[in-house]
Design an enzyme around this catalytic site. Structure first.
Site, PDB file in Angstrom:
ATOM      1  N   ARG A  61      42.064  46.941  34.345  1.00 21.39           N
ATOM      2  CA  ARG A  61      43.019  46.104  35.061  1.00 21.39           C
ATOM      3  C   ARG A  61      43.185  44.779  34.331  1.00 21.39           C
ATOM      4  O   ARG A  61      42.229  44.240  33.774  1.00 21.39           O
ATOM      5  CB  ARG A  61      42.539  45.836  36.489  1.00 21.39           C
ATOM      6  CG  ARG A  61      42.398  47.062  37.335  1.00 21.39           C
ATOM      7  CD  ARG A  61      41.882  46.723  38.718  1.00 21.39           C
ATOM      8  NE  ARG A  61      40.534  46.189  38.683  1.00 21.39           N
ATOM      9  CZ  ARG A  61      39.889  45.734  39.749  1.00 21.39           C
ATOM     10  NH1 ARG A  61      40.498  45.730  40.914  1.00 21.39           N
ATOM     11  NH2 ARG A  61      38.665  45.275  39.653  1.00 21.39           N
ATOM     12  N   SER A 130      31.835  46.181  32.545  1.00 21.86           N
ATOM     13  CA  SER A 130      30.854  46.775  33.461  1.00 21.86           C
ATOM     14  C   SER A 130      30.001  47.841  32.798  1.00 21.86           C
ATOM     15  O   SER A 130      29.950  48.997  33.236  1.00 21.86           O
ATOM     16  CB  SER A 130      31.588  47.343  34.683  1.00 21.86           C
ATOM     17  OG  SER A 130      32.380  46.345  35.259  1.00 21.86           O
ATOM     18  N   ASP A 183      30.914  43.631  36.596  1.00 20.38           N
ATOM     19  CA  ASP A 183      31.817  43.765  37.749  1.00 20.38           C
ATOM     20  C   ASP A 183      31.163  43.314  39.048  1.00 20.38           C
ATOM     21  O   ASP A 183      31.818  42.699  39.906  1.00 20.38           O
ATOM     22  CB  ASP A 183      32.330  45.201  37.888  1.00 20.38           C
ATOM     23  CG  ASP A 183      31.231  46.251  37.917  1.00 20.38           C
ATOM     24  OD1 ASP A 183      30.039  45.889  37.777  1.00 20.38           O
ATOM     25  OD2 ASP A 183      31.554  47.439  38.068  1.00 20.38           O
TER      26      ASP A 183
END
Length: 461
Positions: A61, A130, A183
Site C-alpha cells: 500500500r 513487515s 507493521d
C-alpha cells in the site's frame, strides 16, 4: 480446544514472552528516547503532507497523510493498494523495489498533477517493512530473512531502506525514508495516537505479528538500562514462536516441509491468511485419496496455495441452502464440477475446524501478552497476586489484518476464546480495536514526528 487447553497455550505463550522479548530486543535496539516522543504525533507535528509505503505481504500500500498541526480523530489520507506480481516474490531485489518505486512515483505524481516541481520537492516517507529486520537506526535496518512466501536472496543482509531509496532515485523520485518500522509498531503508533490506553498491537492478515509496550526493567536484555519513559516497544515477531504445546498436525508438518522457509514461522503457519487455505486444501486432498469423495483425485487439488483464505472464508460463511458458493469455488478454482451436497457440507466443516483452531491460537497469544504485562487480571507473569488483588484497567489492543477484519467467523471465534480464557469479568476491560490502514498511517505519523524533531540514532546492545 477446551478452556484448560486454551489456557495452557496462553500460559505457554506468556512464559516464553520474556525470552522472545529478550531475543528481539537484543537484536533490535536500545533507545533513550521516550515512547511518547516516538508517537508524539500529538500537538507537536508539523503541518504538511507525509507518505508511507506498507510492504508486508502479497500486496503493498502507498499512503498520503495530510496533517494539520494538531491531533485529529479523522486524519485526511489517500490510500492505494496494489498486488505484487507472483514472479517478483522470488526475483531480485532491484526488480522488486523498482516495481514498488514506480508505483509510488505514480501515486506521488497525482498530488501535484504530475508537474516536475511536484517530483523534485523532497518528501518524507515512513516505510513499513513487515519482515524480520535488525534495526540499526530509526530509519534503517538490515533484512534478517524473508517470510510470507518471499524468497529474494540478494536482499538478505542488506539495508532495506537503501534498497528502496536507490530504486526511488533510479525512478527520479526525491524521497527520503524518515522512519523504518514494523507493521505492528505502525499500528501501535496509530492506536496510541487515537487512544492512550492502547498497550499492544496485533496483525493477523497474510502473516501475523504482535508488539507491546513493556517496562524496560522487565526486559532481560535491558537490565541496567535507564530510559526516560521507563518503557520500550517490543516487536515480538511472534510468527516464529514455537512450542511443543501447540496442536501441530501432520498437515502442518507437511505444509512446513513444502514451504520456502521450513522450520521457520511455525506459529504463523498455523494462524495466518497465507497458510489457512493450504491447510484446508491438504485435508481435502487426503480425504479424496482415502475416501474417494470426488472419484479420481482432481489435479488442481494437488496445487499448493490454490485455495486462498478468501475462498475459505467465502465457503465457511456460505449460508445458502445448497451451499452455492462452495459449488462455485470448487467448479471455478479447482475444476471439480457436481460436488454432492453432503461433500459440500463436509468441506464447510473442514473450513470451520481449521479457522476455529487458528482463531483460538491467536487469542491465546494475545492473552499471553496481557499476562506478561499484568493486564489479564493476574498482576503480571511474576506478580504472584490473585485476581481479587488486582484492579483492572481499560486495556486496548489495536488489531489489523484482513483475516480478522474481513473474516467474520474468525473474528467471532477469536473474541469468544478471549472471553473464555480471561473470564467475563476480566474480558470486559479488554478492547480489541480495529485500525484501518494503521500500519501505513502509523508509519507516516512516525515519519512526520521524526522529520520535525532530531532523533538520536539507535545503538545496538
Amino acid at each position: 480446544m477446551g478452556k484448560v487447553a486454551a489456557a495452557g497455550v496462553a500460559a505457554t505463550v506468556a512464559a516464553t514472552a520474556c525470552a522472545v522479548a529478550a531475543v528481539v530486543v537484543g537484536r533490535r535496539v536500545r533507545s533513550r528516547r521516550k515512547w511518547r516522543r516516538v508517537v508524539a504525533v500529538l500537538a507537536e507535528l508539523e503541518e504538511g503532507t507525509y507518505y508511507a509505503l506498507d510492504l508486508g505481504g502479497t500486496n503493498f500500500r502507498v499512503l498520503r497523510v495530510q496533517l494539520g498541526g494538531q491531533r485529529s480523530s479523522n486524519l485526511e489520507r489517500d490510500v492505494e493498494r496494489q498486488p505484487i506480481p507472483q514472479h517478483l516474490l522470488s526475483s531480485t531485489s532491484e526488480n522488486l523495489f523498482d516495481f514498488i518505486a514506480s508505483s509510488l512515483k505514480e501515486f506521488v505524481e497525482r498530488e501535484g498533477g504530475g508537474s516536475e516541481n511536484s517530483l523534485n520537492r523532497r518528501r518524507e516517507l515512513g516505510f513499513t517493512f513487515s519482515f524480520p529486520v535488525k534495526q540499526t537506526s530509526v530509519s534503517s535496518g538490515i533484512l534478517i530473512k524473508w517470510t510470507k512466501g518471499f524468497c529474494i536472496e540478494d536482499t538478505v543482509g542488506r539495508e532495506v531502506n537503501e534498497c528502496l531509496e536507490q530504486a526511488m532515485t533510479r525512478k527520479g523520485l526525491n524521497m527520503r525514508v524518515a522512519a523504518l518500522v514494523n507493521d505492528t509498531v505502525g499500528t501501535l503508533a496509530l492506536g496510541h495516537y487515537h487512544d492512550p490506553d492502547t498497550v499492544a498491537a496485533v496483525i493477523i492478515g497474510t502473516g501475523t505479528n504482535a508488539c507491546y509496550l513493556e517496562r524496560t526493567d522487565a526486559i532481560i536484555k535491558c537490565q541496567g538500562l535507564l530510559t526516560t519513559s521507563g518503557g520500550m516497544v517490543v516487536n515480538m515477531e511472534w510468527g516464529n514462536f514455537w512450542s511443543s504445546h501447540l496442536p501441530r498436525t501432520s498437515y502442518d508438518i507437511e505444509l512446513d516441509a513444502d514451504s520456502p522457509n521450513p522450520n521457520d514461522q511455525g506459529f504463523e503457519k498455523m494462524i495466518s491468511g497465507m497458510y489457512l487455505g493450504d491447510i484446508v486444501r491438504r485435508v481435502i486432498l487426503r480425504m479424496s485419496h482415502e475416501s474417494d469423495i470426488f472419484g479420481t483425485v482432481p489435479s488442481k487439488l494437488s496445487m499448493p496455495f490454490i485455495l486462498s483464505s478468501q475462498f475459505i472464508a467465502a465457503m465457511h460463511e456460505d449460508d445458502s441452502h445448497e451451499l452455492t458458493e462452495v459449488t462455485r469455488i470448487f467448479r471455478d478454482i479447482l475444476e471439480i464440477p457436481d460436488v454432492p451436497l453432503k461433500v459440500r457440507k463436509l468441506i464447510v466443516k473442514v473450513c470451520d475446524v481449521v479457522t476455529h483452531r487458528a482463531a483460538r491460537l491467536a487469542a491465546a497469544g494475545i492473552v499471553g501478552i496481557l499476562k506478561k504485562i499484568g493486564r489479564d487480571g493476574s498482576g503480571g507473569i511474576t506478580g504472584g497476586r490473585s485476581r481479587s488483588d488486582v484492579k483492572m484497567r481499560r486495556t486496548v489492543v489495536a488489531i489489523e489484518g484482513g483475516l480478522y477484519t474481513s473474516y467474520t467467523m474468525f473474528r467471532e471465534y477469536l473474541n469468544e476464546a478471549l472471553i473464555e480464557i480471561l473470564g467475563e469479568d476480566i474480558a470486559r476491560y479488554v478492547i480489541l480495536k480495529e485500525t484501518e490502514d494503521g500500519s501505513g498511517i502509523g508509519a507516516a505519523l512516525l515519519a512526520a514526528s521524526h522529520s520535525s524533531n532530531s532523533v538520536d540514532s539507535v545503538q545496538l546492545l
